[in-house]
Design a protein around this motif. Structure first.
Motif, PDB file in Angstrom:
ATOM      1  N   SER A  23       0.858  -1.181   0.000  1.00  0.00           N
ATOM      2  CA  SER A  23       0.000   0.000   0.000  1.00  0.00           C
ATOM      3  C   SER A  23       0.898   1.236   0.000  1.00  0.00           C
ATOM      4  O   SER A  23       2.086   1.152   0.343  1.00  0.00           O
ATOM      5  N   PRO A  24       0.352   2.393  -0.373  1.00  0.00           N
ATOM      6  CA  PRO A  24       1.179   3.610  -0.419  1.00  0.00           C
ATOM      7  C   PRO A  24       1.866   3.960   0.894  1.00  0.00           C
ATOM      8  O   PRO A  24       2.951   4.532   0.894  1.00  0.00           O
TER       9      PRO A  24
ATOM     10  N   GLY B 241      -2.915  -7.092  -8.807  1.00  0.00           N
ATOM     11  CA  GLY B 241      -3.671  -6.199  -7.948  1.00  0.00           C
ATOM     12  C   GLY B 241      -2.845  -4.973  -7.641  1.00  0.00           C
ATOM     13  O   GLY B 241      -1.614  -5.004  -7.723  1.00  0.00           O
ATOM     14  N   ILE B 242      -3.531  -3.911  -7.301  1.00  0.00           N
ATOM     15  CA  ILE B 242      -2.843  -2.663  -6.960  1.00  0.00           C
ATOM     16  C   ILE B 242      -3.732  -1.859  -6.018  1.00  0.00           C
ATOM     17  O   ILE B 242      -4.959  -1.982  -6.059  1.00  0.00           O
ATOM     18  N   PHE B 243      -3.108  -1.074  -5.147  1.00  0.00           N
ATOM     19  CA  PHE B 243      -3.835  -0.158  -4.276  1.00  0.00           C
ATOM     20  C   PHE B 243      -4.029   1.178  -4.985  1.00  0.00           C
ATOM     21  O   PHE B 243      -3.189   1.589  -5.794  1.00  0.00           O
ATOM     22  N   SER B 244      -5.101   1.875  -4.633  1.00  0.00           N
ATOM     23  CA  SER B 244      -5.291   3.246  -5.100  1.00  0.00           C
ATOM     24  C   SER B 244      -4.253   4.131  -4.411  1.00  0.00           C
ATOM     25  O   SER B 244      -3.679   3.750  -3.380  1.00  0.00           O
TER      26      SER B 244
ATOM     27  N   LEU C 298       0.226  -2.166   4.403  1.00  0.00           N
ATOM     28  CA  LEU C 298      -0.507  -3.331   3.909  1.00  0.00           C
ATOM     29  C   LEU C 298       0.182  -3.915   2.683  1.00  0.00           C
ATOM     30  O   LEU C 298       0.923  -3.219   1.976  1.00  0.00           O
ATOM     31  N   VAL C 299      -0.106  -5.188   2.429  1.00  0.00           N
ATOM     32  CA  VAL C 299       0.312  -5.854   1.195  1.00  0.00           C
ATOM     33  C   VAL C 299      -0.928  -6.459   0.571  1.00  0.00           C
ATOM     34  O   VAL C 299      -1.778  -7.025   1.274  1.00  0.00           O
TER      35      VAL C 299
ATOM     36  N   ARG D  95      -8.741   1.823  -1.652  1.00  0.00           N
ATOM     37  CA  ARG D  95      -9.340   0.884  -2.597  1.00  0.00           C
ATOM     38  C   ARG D  95      -8.261  -0.001  -3.201  1.00  0.00           C
ATOM     39  O   ARG D  95      -7.087   0.349  -3.212  1.00  0.00           O
ATOM     40  N   ALA D  96      -8.708  -1.145  -3.679  1.00  0.00           N
ATOM     41  CA  ALA D  96      -7.813  -2.061  -4.382  1.00  0.00           C
ATOM     42  C   ALA D  96      -8.461  -2.418  -5.711  1.00  0.00           C
ATOM     43  O   ALA D  96      -9.691  -2.510  -5.805  1.00  0.00           O
ATOM     44  N   LEU D  97      -7.637  -2.630  -6.716  1.00  0.00           N
ATOM     45  CA  LEU D  97      -8.107  -3.018  -8.035  1.00  0.00           C
ATOM     46  C   LEU D  97      -7.441  -4.350  -8.376  1.00  0.00           C
ATOM     47  O   LEU D  97      -6.227  -4.492  -8.234  1.00  0.00           O
ATOM     48  N   THR D  98      -8.264  -5.334  -8.785  1.00  0.00           N
ATOM     49  CA  THR D  98      -7.731  -6.650  -9.131  1.00  0.00           C
ATOM     50  C   THR D  98      -8.080  -6.972 -10.581  1.00  0.00           C
ATOM     51  O   THR D  98      -9.106  -6.532 -11.100  1.00  0.00           O
ATOM     52  N   ALA D  99      -7.222  -7.756 -11.229  1.00  0.00           N
ATOM     53  CA  ALA D  99      -7.404  -8.156 -12.625  1.00  0.00           C
ATOM     54  C   ALA D  99      -7.374  -9.668 -12.710  1.00  0.00           C
ATOM     55  O   ALA D  99      -6.580 -10.320 -12.024  1.00  0.00           O
TER      56      ALA D  99
END
Length: 173
Positions: free
Chosen positions: A93-94, A132-135, A98-99, A140-144
């Motif tokens: 996370s920024p 996956g990536i955090f905003s 978190l991971v 928020r998280a974005l998953t593909a």
């Protein structure tokens, strides 16, 4: 030599990290070009390695686990266990607290860097979750996924805010 699978810069640009199929991850000085430390602990090759945003930690992954290392000492701090299949992606996370991991087990997980505990499991994809990536704010998280969708999640509530489903093939990232 063995194939290098992953490369990354530290946020300050002073260090580089590489991982390879020879089971190692190496931290390098950009100024001297010398290897500062070698991280070992996998029985298979390491597919990804990256620094935390503050460059204090290193994250590596390949098998069903993700390892957190102290960058300065090269010591493994934590091993994150809980995925049923290979971990394809892992990011900090920024704020480095978190991971987020994404796995072939159709799930993504949010972990505490402090304790190593799985805080949340993001369920809803019908096939492998590839990344996956955090905003930028970490909320928020974005998953593909191979299910041809990307999903946007609220990290604190696990709510899936949106499913982006317009792709005709696998969503890689």
């Amino acid at each position: 030599g063995d194939r290098v699978r992953s490369v990354a810069f530290s946020a300050d640009g002073a260090h580089v990290i590489t991982s390879a199929v020879d089971y190692t991850t190496e931290l390098w000085s950009v100024d001297s070009g010398k290897c500062l430390t070698t991280l070992q602990g996998y029985k298979d090759g390491v597919s990804l390695a990256l620094f935390s945003p503050d460059a204090a930690l290193v994250l590596t992954s390949y098998d069903r686990t993700t390892k957190l290392w102290t960058a300065a000492s090269g010591q493994c701090r934590l091993t994150l266990r809980g995925h049923g299949l290979v971990v394809c992606s892992a990011v900090f996370s920024p704020n480095s607290a978190l991971v987020l991991t994404a796995s072939l087990d159709h799930m993504a997980k949010v972990w505490s860097v402090e304790s190593g505990q799985c805080l949340h499991t993001l369920r809803g994809h019908g096939r492998w979750v590839l990344s996956g990536i955090f905003s930028p704010d970490g909320a928020r998280a974005l998953t593909a996924s191979c299910d041809r969708t990307a999903k946007l999640w609220r990290v604190d509530t696990l709510d899936c805010l949106w499913t982006f489903d317009g792709h005709e093939s696998i969503v890689n990232s």
